[in-house]
Write an enzyme that holds these catalytic residues in place. Structure first.
Site, short mmCIF file in Angstrom:
data_model
loop_
_atom_site.label_atom_id
_atom_site.label_comp_id
_atom_site.label_asym_id
_atom_site.label_seq_id
_atom_site.Cartn_x
_atom_site.Cartn_y
_atom_site.Cartn_z
CG HIS A 11 -16.21 -27.77 43.28
ND1 HIS A 11 -15.80 -27.07 43.70
CD2 HIS A 11 -15.11 -28.35 42.18
CE1 HIS A 11 -14.52 -27.94 44.40
NE2 HIS A 11 -14.46 -27.96 42.97
CB ALA A 61 -8.43 -29.96 41.03
CG HIS A 111 -12.57 -27.94 48.69
ND1 HIS A 111 -11.52 -27.35 48.67
CD2 HIS A 111 -12.92 -29.24 47.57
CE1 HIS A 111 -11.69 -27.54 47.09
NE2 HIS A 111 -12.05 -28.65 46.64
CD GLU A 166 -13.64 -31.31 44.65
OE1 GLU A 166 -12.05 -31.16 44.55
OE2 GLU A 166 -14.15 -31.69 45.92
#
Length: 340
Positions: free
Chosen positions: A6, A71, A222, A283
């Site tokens: 990610h 995103a 997440h 992320e």
């Protein structure tokens, strides 16, 4: 190998952002729209733009990042369907170029040209194009309205199933990922992202998507939002709905990443979610860039949390690599071809 599933392209060259500003301004005034879609971004500029990610890969000990457009930048609720198609293609092409320039460091995941009220079957041409370019998956937004949830739920057969059929056919894994929020009630990374993850899981409980598409694979990022912390609630609701146990109903097809930014959260996840359903991710350069004053390390340095888990090394290898290669079959093929 340590695979971070990610990562977003949050360090784009200014030329891309300038184009987007002009593109959106052109919706109100045609004289302000870009004269061309040629950005003039060189390979050297692209490589320079991802140096922050490469630096963190080296410092934190990861090897490969599954890399997708920013995103929040997907912004499916902004503009019109046509502008979204152009923006999507442009964003995906930059990801493709970066992953060709730096194949040892990045593998490509694309965005789809979603827009509120536009049927997902319309995204199939871009999905097929990405498959031909070697992308390993896509980000799928369950709420293109940006916090208002105007489209049907993920279980709606008439709406979503044509796209699911093509995803399964192409072995393209989908990460369920919302974009920025245009609802002032929901902070985008602190509320809207977590809402999207949790809502998607509950929708999937209510339907029978994986009975109809047994090879389809979804990743909920997440850490799955609120799901691990409220696992008993979801098990209980599934029982009341007369669904099979979640291990049968969803967990052969739904997986969770480790973008959870504290040790206690990762500990909870590892106790509740089967290890075969957990994929390493950070992320990084994404939602939380701050340093934790309690540890002295960045919140999104998630490898440290996995390293500290009291689980066998064989399970850690699954989280760091094995699960990613199983859940992203196109990635596994890509890595095997790289060794030839």
């Amino acid at each position: 190998m340590i695979i971070d599933i990610h990562g977003h392209y949050t360090t784009e060259p200014q030329k891309l952002l300038t184009f987007r500003d002009k593109q959106l301004a052109g919706l109100a005034d045609a004289m302000r729209k870009p004269a061309t879609s040629e950005l003039g971004i060189t390979d050297e500029e692209l490589v320079a733009s991802v140096q922050p990610q490469l630096k963190l890969q080296r410092e934190r000990g990861s090897d490969l990042t599954i890399f997708s457009p920013r995103a929040a930048g997907m912004a499916h609720h902004v503009g019109m369907d046509a502008t979204g198609i152009e923006w999507t293609r442009m964003s995906n092409d930059l990801i493709h170029r970066i992953c060709k320039l730096l194949p040892e460091n990045f593998a490509p995941v694309g965005q789809l040209p979603q827009h509120p009220g536009v049927p997902p079957k319309n995204f199939i041409p871009e999905l097929e194009r990405l498959a031909k370019l070697g992308f390993v998956g896509v980000n799928l937004n369950p709420d293109p309205a940006g916090g208002y949830w105007t489209d049907p739920p993920l279980t709606d057969k008439g709406w979503w199933y044509p796209l699911y059929e093509k995803l399964a056919e192409l072995e393209m894994t989908a990460m369920i990922h919302v974009t920025s929020s245009c609802n002032p009630v929901f902070h985008y990374t602190g509320a809207h992202y977590i809402n999207g993850d949790t809502t998607a899981f509950m929708q999937l409980i209510q339907g029978n998507v994986f009975k109809d598409f047994p090879t389809l694979k979804f990743v909920i990022p997440h850490g799955g939002g609120a799901v691990p912390f409220h696992w008993g609630r979801y098990r209980g609701l599934a029982i009341e709905m007369k669904k099979p146990p979640l291990t049968e109903h969803l967990l052969k097809n739904v997986f969770f990443d480790t973008c959870v930014y504290h040790q206690a959260g990762i500990d909870c996840m590892a106790r509740v979610i089967p290890v075969d359903n957990i994929l390493f991710a950070s992320e990084m350069l994404g939602a939380v860039k701050a340093v934790d004053p309690e540890s002295g390390h960045n919140f999104d340095d998630t490898k440290r949390y996995i390293d500290k888990l009291s689980i066998p090394d064989s399970d850690k290898r699954k989280i760091f690599e094995g699960n990613a290669r199983r859940v992203y079959p196109r990635l596994d093929k890509r890595l095997k071809e790289r060794k030839k």
